[in-house]
Design a protein around this motif. Structure first.
Motif, short mmCIF file in Angstrom:
data_model
loop_
_atom_site.label_atom_id
_atom_site.label_comp_id
_atom_site.label_asym_id
_atom_site.label_seq_id
_atom_site.Cartn_x
_atom_site.Cartn_y
_atom_site.Cartn_z
N VAL A 255 0.84 -1.20 0.00
CA VAL A 255 0.00 0.00 0.00
C VAL A 255 0.88 1.25 0.00
CG1 VAL A 255 -1.68 1.32 1.33
CG2 VAL A 255 -1.94 -1.15 1.10
N ALA A 256 1.92 1.25 0.83
CA ALA A 256 2.84 2.39 0.85
C ALA A 256 3.54 2.55 -0.49
CB ALA A 256 3.86 2.21 1.96
N LEU A 257 3.94 1.43 -1.11
CA LEU A 257 4.60 1.51 -2.42
C LEU A 257 3.63 2.03 -3.48
CD1 LEU A 257 7.03 0.96 -4.23
CD2 LEU A 257 6.25 -1.41 -4.45
N ALA A 258 2.36 1.66 -3.39
CA ALA A 258 1.37 2.17 -4.36
C ALA A 258 1.23 3.68 -4.25
CB ALA A 258 0.02 1.48 -4.13
N TRP A 259 1.20 4.22 -3.01
CA TRP A 259 1.12 5.67 -2.85
C TRP A 259 2.37 6.36 -3.41
CZ3 TRP A 259 -3.00 8.41 -1.95
CH2 TRP A 259 -4.08 7.86 -1.25
N VAL A 260 3.53 5.74 -3.19
CA VAL A 260 4.77 6.33 -3.71
C VAL A 260 4.74 6.35 -5.24
CG1 VAL A 260 7.26 5.97 -3.89
CG2 VAL A 260 6.12 5.72 -1.69
N LEU A 261 4.29 5.25 -5.85
CA LEU A 261 4.26 5.19 -7.31
C LEU A 261 3.19 6.11 -7.89
CD1 LEU A 261 4.73 1.36 -7.90
CD2 LEU A 261 6.37 3.19 -8.36
N LEU A 262 2.10 6.32 -7.17
CA LEU A 262 1.04 7.19 -7.67
C LEU A 262 1.54 8.61 -7.86
CD1 LEU A 262 -1.91 7.86 -8.39
CD2 LEU A 262 -2.36 8.06 -5.92
N PHE A 263 2.30 9.11 -6.90
CA PHE A 263 2.77 10.49 -6.98
C PHE A 263 4.23 10.59 -7.45
CE2 PHE A 263 -0.74 10.66 -3.94
CZ PHE A 263 -1.44 11.74 -4.40
N GLY A 264 5.06 9.67 -7.01
CA GLY A 264 6.46 9.75 -7.39
C GLY A 264 6.79 9.11 -8.72
N GLY A 265 6.00 8.11 -9.14
CA GLY A 265 6.28 7.43 -10.40
C GLY A 265 6.28 8.36 -11.61
N PRO A 266 5.20 9.14 -11.83
CA PRO A 266 5.21 10.05 -12.99
C PRO A 266 6.26 11.14 -12.89
CG PRO A 266 3.26 10.39 -11.63
CD PRO A 266 3.90 9.14 -11.14
#
Length: 395
Positions: A255-266
């Motif tokens: 869940v924490a990785l999903a939040w990171v990828l949502l904002f940090g990935g792009p």
């Protein structure tokens, strides 16, 4: 001339407009000579034969095979998604099926005419093929989930569960489904499909000037995010139907990785695209063009993640509603009572609406975060080809 004849004439003009000059003359000649054939089956066979000869001349064998594969896949998806008797909003559902198939068949032709051919490379072909496949997979999946989510059960005990979750008083006939959304809800879904496919077709065309590296960066980030997001939310985002294979705190790192990828990935994808931006020959791109590469990578990252997560999640819910073994697998083989099974299925069916939220807002977040990533990229950053080659020594 009746409406059917007018519609056929309009379709012929549209096909002729999409074709190049040579095949366009073929279409006009075939259509003109068809009036010399007796009306009825003979004239229809003449036109069908002319269309087949034209298709064999215009399309090489590989493209003809792809067209046949698409026709088979679209036919299978439409057959599963076609509304059954007793389902409400049947005309709306039929429109959704027909419109989606026409969009998938016609929009690539329009994109080729306005944006030019597809960019060479595997990344562009992958994005086009798998995006169309995801949209086709969503067609029957959405239909199955919508019919179940709007079904009024016959059993009174089931109605006490369904009515509060569905948000209405279950005034419909027991055993009947009100179907999918009405026209006011169906039109935005079609427009969203056009927007997703249109953006992907544009970004993978030569006229967009998006490089293969940018497509690879955006697609790779989006696929990673979609895998993580699907693992976190295979059946929506509710507590009752989420993380069937990762219960409790086991899913917290993902869940924490999903939040990171949502904002940090792009944002990271945008920075990499700006830094790696280069022409096919290896020459450095102007900074304004590299900034455009950053925006394209950020939007692609979250857009691909939203599309693939929606296709996987909605497809999993649809399979669970149709197959008992999928339900048992999701619950680690545990046997559930009939009431517990219906509650689980109904909760998962209602939770599928969160995927529409992802389709709308994930690309917007990707655009905003790519803006931040581009703004944080140092202006003096050189592209890789501007750096000194490996092994070079300064004098």
């Amino acid at each position: 001339m009746n409406r059917l004849t007018e519609a056929a004439a309009a379709a012929r003009r549209a096909v002729g407009w999409l074709l190049p000059a040579g095949p366009r003359e073929w279409v006009s000649a075939i259509w003109a000579e068809a009036y010399e054939v007796p009306p009825g089956v003979a004239r229809l066979a003449w036109r069908a034969g002319g269309a087949w000869v034209l298709a064999r001349q215009v399309l090489p064998p590989r493209r003809l095979g792809r067209a046949a594969l698409f026709a088979a896949a679209a036919g299978a998806a439409a057959w599963v998604a076609w509304p059954q008797p007793g389902v409400g909003h049947a005309a709306v559902s039929q429109f959704h099926v027909i419109a989606t198939v026409l969009v998938l068949a016609g929009l690539p032709l329009l994109a080729r005419r306005f944006f030019g051919p597809a960019t060479p490379g595997r990344a562009g072909r992958f994005l086009r093929v798998f995006s169309c496949a995801a949209i086709l997979a969503l067609l029957p999946a959405f239909a199955i989930v919508e019919v179940f989510a709007n079904l009024t059960p016959k059993q009174p005990a089931y109605r006490r569960i369904a009515c509060p979750l569905q948000g209405f008083g279950c005034g419909a006939v027991p055993g009947k489904s009100t179907g999918g959304p009405a026209w006011t809800g169906e039109i935005p879904i079609i427009l969203m499909t056009i927007a997703y496919l249109g953006v992907i077709l544009f970004l993978t065309s030569r006229r967009s000037r998006v490089t293969r590296g940018t497509l690879a960066i955006g697609a790779g980030t989006g696929l990673l995010f979609s895998v993580v997001m699907y693992t976190v939310a295979p059946l929506g985002l509710t507590n009752d139907a989420t993380d069937p294979w990762l219960p409790g705190s086991t899913a917290d790192p993902l869940v924490a990785l999903a939040w990171v990828l949502l904002f940090g990935g792009p944002a990271v994808a945008a920075v990499l695209a700006v830094w790696r931006g280069r022409a096919p020959g290896g020459a450095a791109l102007p900074r304004n063009v590299r900034i455009g590469q950053g925006f394209a990578a950020g939007v692609l990252a979250n857009g691909i993640a939203a599309l693939f997560t929606t296709a996987l999640g909605t497809g999993t819910i649809a399979l669970m509603l149709r197959s008992a073994w999928v339900l048992r697998w999701l619950n680690h083989g545990h046997q559930l009572t009939a009431i517990a099974t219906y509650r689980y299925e109904n909760t998962a069916g209602g939770a599928a609406n969160v995927y529409l939220f992802m389709l709308i807002w994930f690309p917007v977040i990707g655009l905003l975060m790519s803006l931040i990533g581009v703004a944080c990229t140092p202006r003096g950053w050189p592209a890789p080809e501007e750096l000194a080659p490996v092994g070079a020594t300064s004098r």
